[in-house]
Design an enzyme around this catalytic site. Structure first.
Site, PDB file in Angstrom:
ATOM      1  N   TRP A 118       0.823  -1.109  -0.219  1.00 30.51           N
ATOM      2  CA  TRP A 118       0.047   0.140  -0.147  1.00 30.51           C
ATOM      3  C   TRP A 118       0.930   1.310  -0.084  1.00 30.51           C
ATOM      4  CZ3 TRP A 118      -4.360  -1.253  -1.862  1.00 30.51           C
ATOM      5  CH2 TRP A 118      -5.030  -2.474  -1.543  1.00 30.51           C
ATOM      6  N   ASP A 188      -1.806   6.965   6.098  1.00 29.98           N
ATOM      7  CA  ASP A 188      -2.925   6.189   5.706  1.00 29.98           C
ATOM      8  C   ASP A 188      -3.025   5.294   6.985  1.00 29.98           C
ATOM      9  OD1 ASP A 188      -4.244   3.757   4.897  1.00 29.98           O
ATOM     10  OD2 ASP A 188      -2.767   3.595   3.068  1.00 29.98           O
ATOM     11  N   LYS A 212     -12.818  -1.712   7.355  1.00 26.47           N
ATOM     12  CA  LYS A 212     -12.012  -2.237   8.288  1.00 26.47           C
ATOM     13  C   LYS A 212     -12.714  -1.820   9.859  1.00 26.47           C
ATOM     14  CE  LYS A 212      -8.324  -2.603   5.261  1.00 26.47           C
ATOM     15  NZ  LYS A 212      -8.507  -3.676   4.446  1.00 26.47           N
TER      16      LYS A 212
HETATM   17  N1  PMP Z   1      -4.051   1.343   2.344  1.00 26.55           N
HETATM   18  C1  PMP Z   1      -4.187   0.121   3.361  1.00 26.55           C
HETATM   19  C2  PMP Z   1      -3.189   0.194   4.359  1.00 26.55           C
HETATM   20  C3  PMP Z   1      -5.083  -0.924   3.080  1.00 26.55           C
HETATM   21  O1  PMP Z   1      -5.220  -1.928   3.898  1.00 26.55           O
HETATM   22  C4  PMP Z   1      -5.994  -0.814   2.068  1.00 26.55           C
HETATM   23  C5  PMP Z   1      -6.750  -2.021   1.631  1.00 26.55           C
HETATM   24  N2  PMP Z   1      -6.864  -2.931   2.266  1.00 26.55           N
HETATM   25  C6  PMP Z   1      -5.983   0.258   1.185  1.00 26.55           C
HETATM   26  C7  PMP Z   1      -4.863   1.499   1.266  1.00 26.55           C
HETATM   27  C8  PMP Z   1      -6.595   0.433   0.013  1.00 26.55           C
HETATM   28  O2  PMP Z   1      -7.922   0.754   0.180  1.00 26.55           O
HETATM   29  P1  PMP Z   1      -9.144   0.800  -0.861  1.00 26.55           P
HETATM   30  O3  PMP Z   1      -9.535  -0.606  -1.288  1.00 26.55           O
HETATM   31  O4  PMP Z   1     -10.327   1.322   0.119  1.00 26.55           O
HETATM   32  O5  PMP Z   1      -8.609   1.525  -1.979  1.00 26.55           O
END
Ligand code: PMP
Length: 376
Positions: A118, A188, A212
Site C-alpha cells: 500500500w 494511511d 475495516k
Molecule cells: N491502504 C491500506 C493500509 C489498506 O489496507 C488498503 C486496503 N486493504 C488500502 C490502502 C486500499 O484501500 P481501498 O481498497 O479502499 O482503496
C-alpha cells in the site's frame, strides 16, 4: 457475520444462527448490533416508512446521520477545531493521489515510508505530482520489519506513513518516531484507525478506507487539518479539492448514503463500548492470545519481527505445504473464514479488527493448538 448472530427483531432471521468466525482483512467483520439495526433500516429507517436506501442525501433524515457520523468520529479521536472530518468516495486508493494533489507542488518534496504494497502504491501516485523521496523501506527483507533509523529532509512538505501494514502484518508501535521529525505528517490508517490511542491532532492528514474499523466499503474517511490546505499552485478539479468538501460538509455531490449510515452505527457502537481506550484493551488481549499461540508452537511461524507485529493483522506460515493445506481445510470445516494470507504473501493472515470478539480468536487458537497436537 459474528460468531453468534441473534437477530431478535428482524423478520429475516427467526433463530440464533451459529455464524462463521470471520477473520477476513476487509471488507470485514462489523458488530452484530450494526448488522441488526442496518437490516431494519433497509426496510424502515427510523420509523419513517422509508428505506435508508431511498432516503435523499439532503433530507433531515440523512442530515442527522452525517452529523452524528462526523461528531462521533471527532469525539472518539478527540480532534481539535482545526481538524475536519470528511466522508469521501473512492476508497483509500483515491487518497494515494488526492493527498499529493492537494499538498505537494511540482517542485516540492514529500518523504514517504515504504513498508507494504500500500505504501508502494501511495509513492507511485505521489510521483505524478511532485518530488518524492523514499526515506525508509523494508523491501530488502520482504517487508518483514519496520525500518526505524531514518532521516527526513527538513524541506519535505510532509512525511507519509502507513501506520498498519495490512498485507505483511507489521504496525508502527511507537509513533513518536514520526512526531519527533517535526515535519507535517500524513498517515494511511486504513487498517488500524480507532484501534489504539494516539494523539490524532499530531497529523496534518489521516485517511482510511472505512471497510475495516469504521464501517462498510464504499466510503473513506479523511481527517484533515484545514490549515495545511490551499498552499499548492495547481488548479484542482472541484471534487478533488478537500476545501470544497469541508465547505459542503461532505455533501458536495451525492455521498454513499448507506455506507455512511453504517459508519455512523459502527462509531456509535464503539462509543457505547468505551471508545478507543476500551477497544485498545480488547485488541491487545486478542493479539496476545494469537501471538502467544504462535510463539509456543513448533508448527506455525510468524513472519515478521516480533517488535513490529500488528495487533490487527497477524501473518504466519506453516513450513510444510501439505500440512498448510490440511490446516486450511480444517479451518473451512470449522467455519473459520478469511484466514488465507494475501495472494502475494501466501500463508495465513488473521485479521482482528475492533469488532472481532475475543471468543472468535479463542476458538481459532484452540483449533490451532488441537491441530498442532495431531501433528506431534
Ligand atoms: N491502504 C491500506 C493500509 C489498506 O489496507 C488498503 C486496503 N486493504 C488500502 C490502502 C486500499 O484501500 P481501498 O481498497 O479502499 O482503496
Amino acid at each position: 457475520m459474528n460468531a453468534e448472530t441473534q437477530t431478535k427483531n428482524s423478520p429475516l432471521f427467526s433463530k440464533t444462527v451459529a455464524g462463521p468466525h470471520n477473520f477476513g482483512a476487509g471488507p470485514s467483520i462489523l458488530p452484530k448490533e450494526v448488522f441488526e439495526e442496518a437490516s431494519q433500516a433497509v426496510i424502515n429507517f427510523n420509523n419513517s416508512g422509508l428505506s435508508i436506501l431511498e432516503v435523499g442525501h439532503r433530507t433531515k433524515l440523512f442530515q442527522a446521520v452525517i452529523e452524528e457520523a462526523v461528531s462521533t468520529l471527532k469525539e472518539l479521536m478527540q480532534l481539535d477545531r482545526d481538524h475536519e472530518v470528511l466522508y469521501l468516495h473512492g476508497g483509500a486508493s483515491t487518497q494515494f493521489f488526492q493527498v499529493p494533489m492537494n499538498l505537494l507542488d511540482e517542485k516540492a518534496l514529500a518523504s514517504y515510508t515504504d513498508t507494504d504494497i500500500w505504501g508502494t502504491k501511495a509513492i507511485k501516485e505521489a510521483k505524478l505530482f511532485g518530488e518524492v523521496e523514499v526515506v525508509a523501506s523494508s523491501k530488502d527483507k520482504n517487508y518483514s520489519y519496520l525500518p526505524k533509523d531514518f532521516v527526513v529532509d527538513p524541506s519535505s512538505v510532509y512525511l507519509h506513513v502507513t501506520t498498519n501494514n495490512t498485507i505483511y502484518g507489521t504496525q508502527w508501535q511507537d509513533l513518536s518516531l514520526f512526531f519527533n521529525k517535526k515535519i507535517p505528517l500524513v498517515a494511511d490508517m486504513s487498517s488500524d484507525i480507532l484501534s489504539r490511542q494516539m494523539d490524532f491532532n499530531k497529523f496534518d492528514l489521516i485517511y482510511a478506507g472505512a471497510q475495516k474499523n469504521i464501517g462498510a466499503a464504499g466510503v473513506n474517511v479523511v481527517v484533515v487539518n484545514k490549515n495545511c490546505l490551499g498552499k499548492v499552485n495547481r488548479q484542482l478539479p472541484t471534487m478533488m479539492d478537500y476545501r470544497n468538501h469541508i465547505e459542503a460538509n461532505s455533501l458536495l455531490n451525492t455521498p454513499p448514503v448507506f455506507a455512511i449510515y453504517i459508519c455512523m452505527l459502527t462509531l456509535r457502537w464503539l462509543k457505547n463500548k468505551g471508545g478507543i481506550v476500551e477497544a485498545e484493551k480488547r485488541n491487545n488481549a486478542k493479539a496476545k492470545l494469537l501471538y502467544d499461540t504462535l510463539d509456543t508452537s513448533s508448527v506455525y511461524k510468524g513472519t515478521v519481527a516480533k517488535e513490529d507485529r500488528s495487533l490487527m493483522n497477524a501473518v504466519f506460515t506453516i513450513q510444510n505445504p501439505e500440512v498448510e493445506k490440511e490446516f486450511l481445510q480444517l479451518c473451512e470445516k470449522e467455519n473459520m473464514v478469511g484466514v488465507k494470507g494475501h495472494r502475494t504473501t501466501g500463508g495465513f493472515r488473521i485479521s482482528m479488527y475492533n469488532a472481532m470478539p475475543y471468543e472468535s480468536v479463542k476458538a481459532l487458537t484452540d483449533l490451532m493448538k488441537n491441530f498442532e497436537q495431531t501433528k506431534a
